[in-house]
Write a protein that holds these residues in place. Structure first.
Motif, PDB file in Angstrom:
ATOM      1  N   THR A  43      53.446 -29.367  36.503  1.00  0.00           N
ATOM      2  CA  THR A  43      52.899 -30.656  35.830  1.00  0.00           C
ATOM      3  C   THR A  43      51.326 -30.307  35.694  1.00  0.00           C
ATOM      4  OG1 THR A  43      54.340 -32.109  37.130  1.00  0.00           O
ATOM      5  CG2 THR A  43      52.483 -33.041  36.217  1.00  0.00           C
ATOM      6  N   LEU A  44      50.445 -29.649  36.389  1.00  0.00           N
ATOM      7  CA  LEU A  44      49.171 -29.250  36.242  1.00  0.00           C
ATOM      8  C   LEU A  44      49.012 -28.454  35.045  1.00  0.00           C
ATOM      9  CD1 LEU A  44      46.091 -29.333  37.039  1.00  0.00           C
ATOM     10  CD2 LEU A  44      46.716 -27.567  38.456  1.00  0.00           C
ATOM     11  N   LYS A  45      49.797 -27.516  35.200  1.00  0.00           N
ATOM     12  CA  LYS A  45      49.887 -26.204  33.961  1.00  0.00           C
ATOM     13  C   LYS A  45      50.196 -27.038  32.567  1.00  0.00           C
ATOM     14  CE  LYS A  45      52.086 -22.232  32.641  1.00  0.00           C
ATOM     15  NZ  LYS A  45      53.195 -21.178  32.877  1.00  0.00           N
ATOM     16  N   MET A  46      51.173 -27.770  32.653  1.00  0.00           N
ATOM     17  CA  MET A  46      51.445 -28.381  31.134  1.00  0.00           C
ATOM     18  C   MET A  46      50.466 -29.461  30.669  1.00  0.00           C
ATOM     19  SD  MET A  46      53.944 -26.731  30.921  1.00  0.00           S
ATOM     20  CE  MET A  46      54.937 -27.429  29.333  1.00  0.00           C
ATOM     21  N   LEU A  47      49.855 -30.211  31.595  1.00  0.00           N
ATOM     22  CA  LEU A  47      48.861 -31.133  31.034  1.00  0.00           C
ATOM     23  C   LEU A  47      47.521 -30.577  30.822  1.00  0.00           C
ATOM     24  CD1 LEU A  47      49.138 -33.852  34.117  1.00  0.00           C
ATOM     25  CD2 LEU A  47      49.720 -34.190  31.758  1.00  0.00           C
ATOM     26  N   SER A  48      47.305 -29.386  31.527  1.00  0.00           N
ATOM     27  CA  SER A  48      46.050 -28.400  31.164  1.00  0.00           C
ATOM     28  C   SER A  48      46.161 -28.187  29.833  1.00  0.00           C
ATOM     29  CB  SER A  48      45.844 -27.456  32.068  1.00  0.00           C
ATOM     30  OG  SER A  48      45.548 -28.019  33.380  1.00  0.00           O
ATOM     31  N   ASN A  49      47.396 -27.454  29.541  1.00  0.00           N
ATOM     32  CA  ASN A  49      47.789 -26.950  28.114  1.00  0.00           C
ATOM     33  C   ASN A  49      47.565 -27.955  27.014  1.00  0.00           C
ATOM     34  OD1 ASN A  49      48.286 -24.356  28.974  1.00  0.00           O
ATOM     35  ND2 ASN A  49      50.459 -24.862  29.046  1.00  0.00           N
ATOM     36  N   VAL A  50      48.118 -29.172  27.222  1.00  0.00           N
ATOM     37  CA  VAL A  50      47.974 -30.260  26.041  1.00  0.00           C
ATOM     38  C   VAL A  50      46.451 -30.869  26.045  1.00  0.00           C
ATOM     39  CG1 VAL A  50      48.704 -32.420  25.797  1.00  0.00           C
ATOM     40  CG2 VAL A  50      50.206 -30.921  26.406  1.00  0.00           C
TER      41      VAL A  50
END
Length: 186
Positions: A43-50
């Motif tokens: 979740t952290l990785k995906m939000l950081s990417n966006v």
């Protein structure tokens, strides 16, 4: 305010758009915004990417908020515990909490909760003083051989001590919804 919500709004995303772009469910986005809990792992990785933010930067934002909240909670706990000064110092339950609240009221949470604590103590002191003043007259009228002023004193002190401990237990559970009296004096 929620960190994720703030960043999302600054980025111009709706919850649905953020969910779609991140590959996370709408429910996950709603839960993160509602609870303001730090996202972990995927979740952290995906939000950081966006958001185009390094995961460590996003984590740091949550850690700073967490430290600020702990500081606020400590200030509220001190305001609550300072009430116990009334046991040995007349008006200690008003003076010390008021000073601590006044010094720390820059924080919205400390201001609101501290104000409620001090307000409750003012109301308690007014009621307690009235009962102490009328108890000799009630004693003479209805209880000729009993000095009820000592009972009023004991019950009043025990009641206030119990309120301090109940408030402390609620603070420990991060429940800041207490001592909401309809009468607001400050």
């Amino acid at each position: 305010m929620s960190i994720i919500k703030t960043i999302r709004e600054q980025s111009g995303f709706t919850q649905a758009v953020l969910a779609k772009q991140s590959g996370l469910s709408l429910r996950t986005i709603q839960r993160l915004e509602c609870t303001n809990k730090e996202p972990k792992g995927h979740t952290l990785k995906m939000l950081s990417n966006v958001f185009k933010i390094e995961p460590s930067v996003l984590q740091e934002k949550f850690q700073r908020i967490g430290k600020a909240q702990e500081s606020e909670k400590t200030s509220i706990q001190l305001i609550n515990l300072s009430i116990l000064a009334f046991i040995g110092i007349p008006f200690g339950n008003l003076i010390f909490p008021f000073i601590l609240w006044w010094k720390n009221r820059k924080s919205k949470l400390v201001d609101e909760v501290g104000r409620r604590i001090v307000n409750f103590q003012i109301i308690w002191w007014i009621i307690f003083s009235i009962l102490m003043c009328i108890s000799p007259f009630i004693s003479r009228t209805f209880f000729s051989n009993t000095q009820i002023i000592l009972y009023v004193l004991l019950v009043g002190y025990v009641f206030n001590i119990v309120i301090v401990f109940i408030t402390a237990m609620k603070l420990r559970r991060n429940d800041f919804n207490f001592l909401k009296t309809p009468l607001r004096l400050i």
